[in-house]
Design a protein around this motif. Sequence first.
Motif, PDB file in Angstrom:
ATOM      1  N   GLY A 240       0.791  -1.220   0.000  1.00 38.55           N
ATOM      2  CA  GLY A 240       0.000   0.000   0.000  1.00 38.55           C
ATOM      3  C   GLY A 240       0.820   1.264   0.000  1.00 38.55           C
ATOM      4  N   ALA A 241       1.950   1.279   0.705  1.00 39.36           N
ATOM      5  CA  ALA A 241       2.791   2.470   0.739  1.00 39.36           C
ATOM      6  C   ALA A 241       3.348   2.769  -0.650  1.00 39.36           C
ATOM      7  CB  ALA A 241       3.933   2.293   1.744  1.00 39.36           C
ATOM      8  N   ALA A 242       3.729   1.728  -1.381  1.00 40.16           N
ATOM      9  CA  ALA A 242       4.275   1.920  -2.723  1.00 40.16           C
ATOM     10  C   ALA A 242       3.229   2.523  -3.657  1.00 40.16           C
ATOM     11  CB  ALA A 242       4.784   0.597  -3.282  1.00 40.16           C
ATOM     12  N   GLU A 243       1.966   2.121  -3.492  1.00 36.53           N
ATOM     13  CA  GLU A 243       0.903   2.629  -4.361  1.00 36.53           C
ATOM     14  C   GLU A 243       0.756   4.150  -4.218  1.00 36.53           C
ATOM     15  OE1 GLU A 243      -2.663   0.384  -3.771  1.00 36.53           O
ATOM     16  OE2 GLU A 243      -1.585  -1.530  -3.826  1.00 36.53           O
ATOM     17  N   LEU A 244       1.080   4.674  -3.053  1.00 38.74           N
ATOM     18  CA  LEU A 244       1.005   6.122  -2.847  1.00 38.74           C
ATOM     19  C   LEU A 244       2.042   6.875  -3.682  1.00 38.74           C
ATOM     20  CD1 LEU A 244       0.560   6.178   1.044  1.00 38.74           C
ATOM     21  CD2 LEU A 244      -1.213   6.531  -0.689  1.00 38.74           C
ATOM     22  N   ALA A 245       3.060   6.148  -4.144  1.00 36.82           N
ATOM     23  CA  ALA A 245       4.125   6.774  -4.934  1.00 36.82           C
ATOM     24  C   ALA A 245       3.786   6.870  -6.411  1.00 36.82           C
ATOM     25  CB  ALA A 245       5.433   5.995  -4.751  1.00 36.82           C
ATOM     26  N   VAL A 246       2.678   6.276  -6.854  1.00 38.84           N
ATOM     27  CA  VAL A 246       2.360   6.236  -8.288  1.00 38.84           C
ATOM     28  C   VAL A 246       2.300   7.619  -8.922  1.00 38.84           C
ATOM     29  CG1 VAL A 246       0.550   5.649  -9.955  1.00 38.84           C
ATOM     30  CG2 VAL A 246       1.263   3.979  -8.240  1.00 38.84           C
ATOM     31  N   PRO A 247       1.598   8.608  -8.357  1.00 32.09           N
ATOM     32  CA  PRO A 247       1.573   9.927  -9.010  1.00 32.09           C
ATOM     33  C   PRO A 247       2.961  10.526  -9.205  1.00 32.09           C
ATOM     34  CG  PRO A 247      -0.141   9.795  -7.336  1.00 32.09           C
ATOM     35  CD  PRO A 247       0.706   8.581  -7.167  1.00 32.09           C
ATOM     36  N   ALA A 248       3.812  10.398  -8.203  1.00 29.08           N
ATOM     37  CA  ALA A 248       5.171  10.948  -8.329  1.00 29.08           C
ATOM     38  C   ALA A 248       5.962  10.209  -9.392  1.00 29.08           C
ATOM     39  CB  ALA A 248       5.889  10.883  -6.979  1.00 29.08           C
ATOM     40  N   LEU A 249       5.780   8.890  -9.481  1.00 27.89           N
ATOM     41  CA  LEU A 249       6.492   8.112 -10.488  1.00 27.89           C
ATOM     42  C   LEU A 249       6.018   8.473 -11.896  1.00 27.89           C
ATOM     43  CD1 LEU A 249       6.499   4.666  -8.652  1.00 27.89           C
ATOM     44  CD2 LEU A 249       8.473   6.161  -9.049  1.00 27.89           C
ATOM     45  N   ILE A 250       4.736   8.708 -12.049  1.00 27.61           N
ATOM     46  CA  ILE A 250       4.214   9.132 -13.354  1.00 27.61           C
ATOM     47  C   ILE A 250       4.779  10.495 -13.730  1.00 27.61           C
ATOM     48  CG2 ILE A 250       2.104   9.881 -14.542  1.00 27.61           C
ATOM     49  CD1 ILE A 250       0.676   7.546 -13.170  1.00 27.61           C
ATOM     50  N   ASP A 251       4.907  11.379 -12.751  1.00 28.17           N
ATOM     51  CA  ASP A 251       5.542  12.673 -13.021  1.00 28.17           C
ATOM     52  C   ASP A 251       6.944  12.482 -13.590  1.00 28.17           C
ATOM     53  OD1 ASP A 251       3.440  14.275 -12.259  1.00 28.17           O
ATOM     54  OD2 ASP A 251       4.154  14.557 -10.205  1.00 28.17           O
ATOM     55  N   LEU A 252       7.690  11.536 -13.033  1.00 21.71           N
ATOM     56  CA  LEU A 252       9.053  11.309 -13.502  1.00 21.71           C
ATOM     57  C   LEU A 252       9.069  10.781 -14.936  1.00 21.71           C
ATOM     58  CD1 LEU A 252      10.662   9.690 -10.310  1.00 21.71           C
ATOM     59  CD2 LEU A 252      10.847  12.046 -11.100  1.00 21.71           C
ATOM     60  N   VAL A 253       8.129   9.924 -15.261  1.00 19.25           N
ATOM     61  CA  VAL A 253       8.054   9.427 -16.634  1.00 19.25           C
ATOM     62  C   VAL A 253       7.740  10.573 -17.589  1.00 19.25           C
ATOM     63  CG1 VAL A 253       6.746   7.954 -18.214  1.00 19.25           C
ATOM     64  CG2 VAL A 253       7.396   7.081 -15.958  1.00 19.25           C
ATOM     65  N   ILE A 254       6.787  11.397 -17.241  1.00 16.02           N
ATOM     66  CA  ILE A 254       6.362  12.484 -18.128  1.00 16.02           C
ATOM     67  C   ILE A 254       7.471  13.514 -18.310  1.00 16.02           C
ATOM     68  CG2 ILE A 254       4.742  14.402 -18.390  1.00 16.02           C
ATOM     69  CD1 ILE A 254       3.484  11.686 -18.930  1.00 16.02           C
ATOM     70  N   THR A 255       8.143  13.866 -17.230  1.00 11.97           N
ATOM     71  CA  THR A 255       9.170  14.912 -17.310  1.00 11.97           C
ATOM     72  C   THR A 255      10.509  14.397 -17.815  1.00 11.97           C
ATOM     73  OG1 THR A 255       9.838  14.543 -15.001  1.00 11.97           O
ATOM     74  CG2 THR A 255       8.096  16.174 -15.421  1.00 11.97           C
ATOM     75  N   GLY A 256      10.710  13.083 -17.773  1.00 13.37           N
ATOM     76  CA  GLY A 256      11.967  12.532 -18.256  1.00 13.37           C
ATOM     77  C   GLY A 256      13.066  12.483 -17.214  1.00 13.37           C
ATOM     78  N   GLU A 257      12.746  12.788 -15.967  1.00 15.39           N
ATOM     79  CA  GLU A 257      13.743  12.704 -14.891  1.00 15.39           C
ATOM     80  C   GLU A 257      13.697  11.291 -14.306  1.00 15.39           C
ATOM     81  OE1 GLU A 257      13.519  15.819 -12.005  1.00 15.39           O
ATOM     82  OE2 GLU A 257      12.676  17.221 -13.462  1.00 15.39           O
ATOM     83  N   ARG A 258      14.736  10.520 -14.570  1.00 16.56           N
ATOM     84  CA  ARG A 258      14.793   9.129 -14.105  1.00 16.56           C
ATOM     85  C   ARG A 258      13.590   8.332 -14.605  1.00 16.56           C
ATOM     86  NH1 ARG A 258      16.160  12.191  -9.560  1.00 16.56           N
ATOM     87  NH2 ARG A 258      18.241  11.850  -8.706  1.00 16.56           N
ATOM     88  N   ASP A 259      13.203   8.571 -15.851  1.00 17.12           N
ATOM     89  CA  ASP A 259      11.989   7.931 -16.373  1.00 17.12           C
ATOM     90  C   ASP A 259      12.125   6.417 -16.459  1.00 17.12           C
ATOM     91  OD1 ASP A 259      12.614   7.788 -19.760  1.00 17.12           O
ATOM     92  OD2 ASP A 259      13.828   9.056 -18.461  1.00 17.12           O
ATOM     93  N   VAL A 260      13.336   5.912 -16.750  1.00 19.97           N
ATOM     94  CA  VAL A 260      13.513   4.467 -16.843  1.00 19.97           C
ATOM     95  C   VAL A 260      13.325   3.818 -15.469  1.00 19.97           C
ATOM     96  CG1 VAL A 260      15.141   2.623 -17.386  1.00 19.97           C
ATOM     97  CG2 VAL A 260      15.021   4.647 -18.851  1.00 19.97           C
ATOM     98  N   GLU A 261      13.952   4.413 -14.442  1.00 16.06           N
ATOM     99  CA  GLU A 261      13.789   3.887 -13.080  1.00 16.06           C
ATOM    100  C   GLU A 261      12.330   3.982 -12.640  1.00 16.06           C
ATOM    101  OE1 GLU A 261      16.952   5.198 -10.176  1.00 16.06           O
ATOM    102  OE2 GLU A 261      17.438   6.496 -11.876  1.00 16.06           O
ATOM    103  N   ALA A 262      11.685   5.088 -12.983  1.00 13.93           N
ATOM    104  CA  ALA A 262      10.289   5.274 -12.596  1.00 13.93           C
ATOM    105  C   ALA A 262       9.394   4.241 -13.257  1.00 13.93           C
ATOM    106  CB  ALA A 262       9.832   6.683 -12.946  1.00 13.93           C
ATOM    107  N   ALA A 263       9.657   3.949 -14.536  1.00 16.07           N
ATOM    108  CA  ALA A 263       8.862   2.950 -15.237  1.00 16.07           C
ATOM    109  C   ALA A 263       9.041   1.570 -14.603  1.00 16.07           C
ATOM    110  CB  ALA A 263       9.259   2.913 -16.708  1.00 16.07           C
ATOM    111  N   GLU A 264      10.261   1.240 -14.226  1.00 13.02           N
ATOM    112  CA  GLU A 264      10.508  -0.046 -13.567  1.00 13.02           C
ATOM    113  C   GLU A 264       9.786  -0.114 -12.226  1.00 13.02           C
ATOM    114  OE1 GLU A 264      14.714  -0.182 -13.358  1.00 13.02           O
ATOM    115  OE2 GLU A 264      14.991  -0.844 -15.438  1.00 13.02           O
TER     116      GLU A 264
END
Length: 341
Positions: A240-264
């Motif tokens: 459940g704690a990891a699921e709270l990180a989804v919006p921030a991880l999507i931000d990283l994919v969209i902006t291109g900052e650590r997008d590969v790590e965020a996608a993983e």
Amino acid sequence: MRISEVAERSGVSARMLRYYDRQGVVRPSGRTTSGYREYDEQDVWRLLRVEGLRALGLGLREVREALDAEPGGPGSLLGELVSRTRAQLAQQRELLSRLEQLEASGPADWARALDTVQLIKRLGSGRAESRYRAAIDSATGSAPPAGPIVRALLDEPEPGVAAALRWALGRAEDLDAGEAVGQLARALDHPDPDVRERAVRAIARIDAARAEPLLVRALTDPSGEVRALSALALGPRGGGAAELAVPALIDLVITGERDVEAAEALGAIAASAGAEMPERIVRALAVRIDAFDGTPESRRRVAQALAELPLRATGSLLDRLATDEDRDTARIADYVRGLAR
């Protein structure tokens, strides 16, 4: 005035007055015919100034030099006293800091305590090379105490030294102890974002039960870098704690900052969560590329990120991106579709 009268008026004992006389600090202006010391008003005034300066921390030699050089007023004396007192306070604060670190490390015996004192001293060196070597040495021997390493890590500005300290922290015998975790938790409120960033990097290395509440808290940090580090640390942990990180991880994919790590990390969350989570992630990605930030570059990164998610959830978005007006986006989406089949 005789010595007994001066002692009564000033509160300075006759014995001390005789000592002042022998040291040349306060000498009586005259002697009686019988040889007794005789003081005048100027002598008493000098005596009171001597007592005042001694109360400020000066030794007798310094008092005598100060009064002989500037008999009319304080001049630069107060400035010198201020500088000296500041230096003393700095030394006391440094000592207190080392004692607190030693106390936090809880050494079981004197040998361990002395090793910890040496570690604290070396980690406080003014030379980055010495701090680096101290971090490496602490981790290659017996398990080091976490407290001094955490304190040094939070203060360390050099990336190479900080990396060595994080490695040492991972080997600490008491990393999950309350005091070390407490130091890291308090650092999340530090006004300097660099300190908060170092804290999050260290928190990612501690036990999940203790780390997750702190990482979730860091997801709302004012610093984008701190939020990113927290999200990337939470993603692979699942739950459940990891699921709270989804919006921030999507931000990283969209902006291109650590997008590969965020996608993983998004892939790890999708794999560990319920059946609805992959669809939720895909819908959120689709919303973002349809919004104002849906640039060709962001659509390419989304197409690449979809490779980390199950085809049952990504199929419709991949089909759409495969016909994107941006040829690179279309090619990537088509390639990802082929991998998934």
